[in-house]
Design a protein around this motif. Structure first.
Motif, PDB file in Angstrom:
ATOM      1  N   THR A  66     106.802  -5.389  95.879  1.00 41.15           N
ATOM      2  CA  THR A  66     107.384  -4.068  95.628  1.00 41.15           C
ATOM      3  C   THR A  66     107.740  -3.936  94.150  1.00 41.15           C
ATOM      4  O   THR A  66     107.998  -4.930  93.470  1.00 41.15           O
ATOM      5  CB  THR A  66     108.638  -3.821  96.499  1.00 41.15           C
ATOM      6  N   LYS A  67     107.771  -2.706  93.695  1.00 39.91           N
ATOM      7  CA  LYS A  67     108.215  -2.417  92.324  1.00 39.91           C
ATOM      8  C   LYS A  67     109.722  -2.137  92.290  1.00 39.91           C
ATOM      9  O   LYS A  67     110.318  -2.100  91.228  1.00 39.91           O
ATOM     10  CB  LYS A  67     107.465  -1.208  91.761  1.00 39.91           C
ATOM     11  N   ASP A  68     110.319  -1.950  93.455  1.00 45.62           N
ATOM     12  CA  ASP A  68     111.755  -1.676  93.573  1.00 45.62           C
ATOM     13  C   ASP A  68     112.542  -2.858  93.009  1.00 45.62           C
ATOM     14  O   ASP A  68     112.215  -4.010  93.275  1.00 45.62           O
ATOM     15  CB  ASP A  68     112.110  -1.465  95.047  1.00 45.62           C
ATOM     16  N   ARG A  69     113.572  -2.587  92.238  1.00 44.13           N
ATOM     17  CA  ARG A  69     114.411  -3.650  91.699  1.00 44.13           C
ATOM     18  C   ARG A  69     115.907  -3.344  91.895  1.00 44.13           C
ATOM     19  O   ARG A  69     116.750  -3.838  91.170  1.00 44.13           O
ATOM     20  CB  ARG A  69     114.129  -3.894  90.212  1.00 44.13           C
ATOM     21  N   ALA A  70     116.215  -2.547  92.914  1.00 46.19           N
ATOM     22  CA  ALA A  70     117.631  -2.324  93.257  1.00 46.19           C
ATOM     23  C   ALA A  70     118.221  -3.674  93.648  1.00 46.19           C
ATOM     24  O   ALA A  70     117.503  -4.601  94.028  1.00 46.19           O
ATOM     25  CB  ALA A  70     117.738  -1.335  94.414  1.00 46.19           C
ATOM     26  N   ASP A  71     119.513  -3.805  93.554  1.00 44.10           N
ATOM     27  CA  ASP A  71     120.166  -5.079  93.843  1.00 44.10           C
ATOM     28  C   ASP A  71     119.894  -5.593  95.253  1.00 44.10           C
ATOM     29  O   ASP A  71     119.999  -6.783  95.507  1.00 44.10           O
ATOM     30  CB  ASP A  71     121.678  -4.973  93.616  1.00 44.10           C
ATOM     31  N   ASN A  72     119.548  -4.696  96.161  1.00 44.27           N
ATOM     32  CA  ASN A  72     119.292  -5.117  97.545  1.00 44.27           C
ATOM     33  C   ASN A  72     117.830  -4.953  97.960  1.00 44.27           C
ATOM     34  O   ASN A  72     117.525  -4.915  99.137  1.00 44.27           O
ATOM     35  CB  ASN A  72     120.203  -4.356  98.503  1.00 44.27           C
ATOM     36  N   PHE A  73     116.908  -4.915  96.998  1.00 48.65           N
ATOM     37  CA  PHE A  73     115.505  -4.709  97.357  1.00 48.65           C
ATOM     38  C   PHE A  73     114.917  -5.876  98.140  1.00 48.65           C
ATOM     39  O   PHE A  73     113.923  -5.729  98.834  1.00 48.65           O
ATOM     40  CB  PHE A  73     114.646  -4.446  96.104  1.00 48.65           C
ATOM     41  N   ASP A  74     115.546  -7.051  98.043  1.00 49.37           N
ATOM     42  CA  ASP A  74     114.978  -8.265  98.630  1.00 49.37           C
ATOM     43  C   ASP A  74     115.753  -8.785  99.838  1.00 49.37           C
ATOM     44  O   ASP A  74     115.445  -9.866 100.352  1.00 49.37           O
ATOM     45  CB  ASP A  74     114.915  -9.357  97.567  1.00 49.37           C
ATOM     46  N   ILE A  75     116.756  -8.045 100.278  1.00 46.59           N
ATOM     47  CA  ILE A  75     117.605  -8.507 101.378  1.00 46.59           C
ATOM     48  C   ILE A  75     118.211  -7.296 102.084  1.00 46.59           C
ATOM     49  O   ILE A  75     118.456  -6.263 101.453  1.00 46.59           O
ATOM     50  CB  ILE A  75     118.720  -9.449 100.854  1.00 46.59           C
ATOM     51  N   TYR A  76     118.447  -7.441 103.366  1.00 42.05           N
ATOM     52  CA  TYR A  76     119.096  -6.369 104.120  1.00 42.05           C
ATOM     53  C   TYR A  76     120.608  -6.499 103.994  1.00 42.05           C
ATOM     54  O   TYR A  76     121.276  -7.126 104.814  1.00 42.05           O
ATOM     55  CB  TYR A  76     118.671  -6.402 105.590  1.00 42.05           C
ATOM     56  N   LEU A  77     121.143  -5.950 102.914  1.00 39.65           N
ATOM     57  CA  LEU A  77     122.587  -5.871 102.656  1.00 39.65           C
ATOM     58  C   LEU A  77     122.867  -4.522 102.024  1.00 39.65           C
ATOM     59  O   LEU A  77     121.998  -3.966 101.340  1.00 39.65           O
ATOM     60  CB  LEU A  77     123.033  -6.954 101.668  1.00 39.65           C
ATOM     61  N   PRO A  78     124.082  -4.005 102.196  1.00 40.47           N
ATOM     62  CA  PRO A  78     124.432  -2.791 101.465  1.00 40.47           C
ATOM     63  C   PRO A  78     124.348  -3.057  99.958  1.00 40.47           C
ATOM     64  O   PRO A  78     124.564  -4.186  99.499  1.00 40.47           O
ATOM     65  CB  PRO A  78     125.879  -2.508 101.884  1.00 40.47           C
TER      66      PRO A  78
END
Length: 110
Positions: A66-78
């Motif tokens: 993915t190109k997403d780099r939000a803090d939670n892009f790699d884990i199911y957390l808020p």
């Protein structure tokens, strides 16, 4: 593939959070061996993250999908939890360890 990585990351996260939350419980019950085992497990996780430039290796793997780099892009957390995860659980772990070391040095393992 990204969903699988996020699920696996969440499983590892839950395991280590449970280790950190169990430390005061086993300490309260004077279970020195369990305290040592949990501490070693968490320190091993810290070593892996530290040797990987302070990132979980699963984060690097997720970057491939993915190109997403939000803090939670790699884990199911808020988002807020993923953003402050290391600070929250790192502080909790250090405080617990300092208390337990003092406790065991003062009272000794039973």
């Amino acid at each position: 593939m990204l969903v699988g990585i996020k699920l696996l990351h969440k499983v590892f996260w839950l395991f280590f959070v449970e280790c950190i939350l169990a430390i005061p419980v086993v300490g309260f019950h004077h279970q020195f061996l369990w305290w040592a085992v949990l501490t070693v497990l968490v320190l091993a996780e810290c070593a892996v993250i530290g040797l990987n430039h302070f990132r979980c290796p699963l984060t690097d793997l997720a970057c491939r999908y993915t190109k997403d780099r939000a803090d939670n892009f790699d884990i199911y957390l808020p988002l807020w939890s993923a953003r402050h995860n290391k600070a929250i659980f790192g502080t909790l772990f250090v405080v617990e360890e300092l208390w337990h070391v003092d406790h065991f040095l003062t009272l000794g393992p039973r």
